[in-house]
Scaffold this motif. Structure first.
Motif, short mmCIF file in Angstrom:
data_model
loop_
_atom_site.label_atom_id
_atom_site.label_comp_id
_atom_site.label_asym_id
_atom_site.label_seq_id
_atom_site.Cartn_x
_atom_site.Cartn_y
_atom_site.Cartn_z
N VAL A 153 0.82 -1.22 0.00
CA VAL A 153 0.00 0.00 0.00
C VAL A 153 0.85 1.27 0.00
O VAL A 153 0.34 2.35 -0.26
CB VAL A 153 -1.00 0.04 1.18
CG1 VAL A 153 -2.05 -1.05 1.02
CG2 VAL A 153 -0.30 -0.07 2.52
N ARG A 154 2.16 1.12 0.29
CA ARG A 154 3.10 2.24 0.23
C ARG A 154 4.26 1.83 -0.66
O ARG A 154 4.58 0.65 -0.75
CB ARG A 154 3.62 2.58 1.63
CG ARG A 154 2.53 3.06 2.56
CD ARG A 154 3.05 3.57 3.89
NE ARG A 154 4.34 3.04 4.29
CZ ARG A 154 4.69 2.80 5.55
NH1 ARG A 154 3.85 3.03 6.52
NH2 ARG A 154 5.89 2.35 5.83
N PRO A 155 4.92 2.79 -1.29
CA PRO A 155 6.02 2.45 -2.21
C PRO A 155 7.09 1.59 -1.54
O PRO A 155 7.56 1.91 -0.45
CB PRO A 155 6.58 3.81 -2.62
CG PRO A 155 5.44 4.76 -2.42
CD PRO A 155 4.67 4.23 -1.25
N GLU A 156 7.42 0.45 -2.21
CA GLU A 156 8.51 -0.42 -1.79
C GLU A 156 8.38 -0.89 -0.34
O GLU A 156 9.38 -1.12 0.35
CB GLU A 156 9.87 0.27 -1.99
CG GLU A 156 10.15 0.69 -3.42
CD GLU A 156 10.23 -0.49 -4.38
OE1 GLU A 156 11.03 -1.41 -4.11
OE2 GLU A 156 9.50 -0.49 -5.38
N MET A 157 7.12 -1.03 0.14
CA MET A 157 6.88 -1.41 1.52
C MET A 157 5.68 -2.35 1.59
O MET A 157 4.68 -2.14 0.89
CB MET A 157 6.59 -0.14 2.33
CG MET A 157 6.62 -0.31 3.82
SD MET A 157 8.28 -0.51 4.50
CE MET A 157 9.06 1.04 4.09
N HIS A 202 -7.70 -2.75 -5.53
CA HIS A 202 -6.93 -1.94 -4.56
C HIS A 202 -6.84 -2.71 -3.26
O HIS A 202 -7.80 -3.34 -2.84
CB HIS A 202 -7.57 -0.57 -4.34
CG HIS A 202 -9.01 -0.65 -3.92
ND1 HIS A 202 -9.37 -0.87 -2.61
CD2 HIS A 202 -10.15 -0.59 -4.64
CE1 HIS A 202 -10.70 -0.90 -2.56
NE2 HIS A 202 -11.19 -0.74 -3.76
N PRO A 203 -5.67 -2.68 -2.59
CA PRO A 203 -5.51 -3.47 -1.37
C PRO A 203 -6.13 -2.86 -0.12
O PRO A 203 -6.33 -3.58 0.84
CB PRO A 203 -3.99 -3.61 -1.22
CG PRO A 203 -3.43 -2.50 -1.98
CD PRO A 203 -4.40 -2.15 -3.06
N LYS A 206 1.66 -5.36 -11.25
CA LYS A 206 2.00 -4.64 -10.01
C LYS A 206 1.89 -5.60 -8.84
O LYS A 206 0.97 -6.41 -8.77
CB LYS A 206 1.05 -3.45 -9.80
CG LYS A 206 1.20 -2.37 -10.84
CD LYS A 206 0.28 -1.20 -10.52
CE LYS A 206 0.44 -0.15 -11.59
NZ LYS A 206 -0.73 0.14 -12.33
N VAL A 207 2.83 -5.47 -7.90
CA VAL A 207 2.78 -6.30 -6.70
C VAL A 207 1.64 -5.81 -5.82
O VAL A 207 1.64 -4.67 -5.36
CB VAL A 207 4.11 -6.26 -5.92
CG1 VAL A 207 4.00 -7.02 -4.61
CG2 VAL A 207 5.24 -6.80 -6.78
N TRP A 208 0.65 -6.65 -5.61
CA TRP A 208 -0.49 -6.35 -4.73
C TRP A 208 -0.13 -6.66 -3.29
O TRP A 208 -0.55 -5.99 -2.36
CB TRP A 208 -1.70 -7.16 -5.18
CG TRP A 208 -2.95 -6.88 -4.41
CD1 TRP A 208 -3.87 -5.92 -4.67
CD2 TRP A 208 -3.43 -7.58 -3.25
NE1 TRP A 208 -4.89 -5.97 -3.74
CE2 TRP A 208 -4.63 -6.99 -2.86
CE3 TRP A 208 -2.93 -8.66 -2.51
CZ2 TRP A 208 -5.36 -7.43 -1.75
CZ3 TRP A 208 -3.65 -9.09 -1.41
CH2 TRP A 208 -4.85 -8.48 -1.05
N GLY A 209 0.67 -7.71 -3.11
CA GLY A 209 1.08 -8.13 -1.78
C GLY A 209 1.71 -9.51 -1.85
O GLY A 209 2.11 -9.96 -2.93
N PRO A 263 10.07 -3.65 4.46
CA PRO A 263 10.53 -3.06 3.20
C PRO A 263 10.83 -4.14 2.16
O PRO A 263 11.23 -5.25 2.52
CB PRO A 263 11.79 -2.29 3.58
CG PRO A 263 12.20 -2.81 4.90
CD PRO A 263 11.02 -3.47 5.55
N PHE A 264 10.64 -3.82 0.91
CA PHE A 264 10.98 -4.74 -0.18
C PHE A 264 12.45 -5.17 -0.10
O PHE A 264 12.82 -6.23 -0.59
CB PHE A 264 10.74 -4.08 -1.55
CG PHE A 264 9.32 -4.10 -2.04
CD1 PHE A 264 8.24 -4.16 -1.17
CD2 PHE A 264 9.06 -4.05 -3.39
CE1 PHE A 264 6.93 -4.17 -1.64
CE2 PHE A 264 7.76 -4.06 -3.88
CZ PHE A 264 6.70 -4.11 -3.00
#
Length: 154
Positions: free
Chosen positions: A47-51, A152-153, A114-117, A67-68
């Motif tokens: 839900v947040r960039p690279e996190m 959307h997550p 896109k990575v959803w989770g 973090p990614f």
């Protein structure tokens, strides 16, 4: 040996709504009930960039955020590849939320490139997750994706 074909049919029947949150909670509870020797099952959401942010789960309280760039969950999100780790203590940047966890399986969830989770499973037994488990859990994640509105997550 886990009968993943049976679990797939059961999960398809269980996920009877398009609501991703309900389906994620149901999936975690189902996995904890049906998969032997796991001590944590849950989703981390992008839900947040690279996190990754903690989502629905079953087990002890969890680490948040991830973090990614760190840990097994971060590696799954960063590489978009399932991570099957036989000994988490051998992973230099492993994030230890539960000291009892010894092995881990993390499946990335990618929607529209896109990575959803990720779906994260932990076990107190070293080398708990086989190649058959990886394939079976990836199939269960596909069922979750198909059943859910993941536009959307959160």
């Amino acid at each position: 040996m886990t009968d993943y074909a049976l679990l797939a049919r059961q999960l398809e029947a269980l996920l009877d709504t398009r609501d991703w949150l309900t389906n994620a909670a149901q999936t975690c509870a189902f996995l904890m009930q049906e998969i032997d020797e796991i001590n944590w099952a849950g989703f981390y959401l992008h839900v947040r960039p690279e996190m990754l942010t903690l989502g629905p789960f079953q087990g002890k309280p969890a680490c948040n955020p991830i973090p990614f760039s760190k840990g097994v969950c971060g590696a799954a999100a960063r590489t978009r590849q399932t991570q099957r780790v036989e000994d988490v203590h051998a992973v230099a940047d492993h994030i230890a939320c539960d000291a009892a966890s010894r092995s881990e399986l993390v499946v990335p969830i990618v929607i529209d490139d896109k990575v959803w989770g990720v779906l994260d499973l932990d076990s107190p037994r070293q080398a708990r997750f086989s190649e058959q488990d990886r394939q079976g859990i990836e199939r269960l994640v596909e069922i979750f994706i198909t059943a859910s509105d993941l536009s959307h997550p959160a």
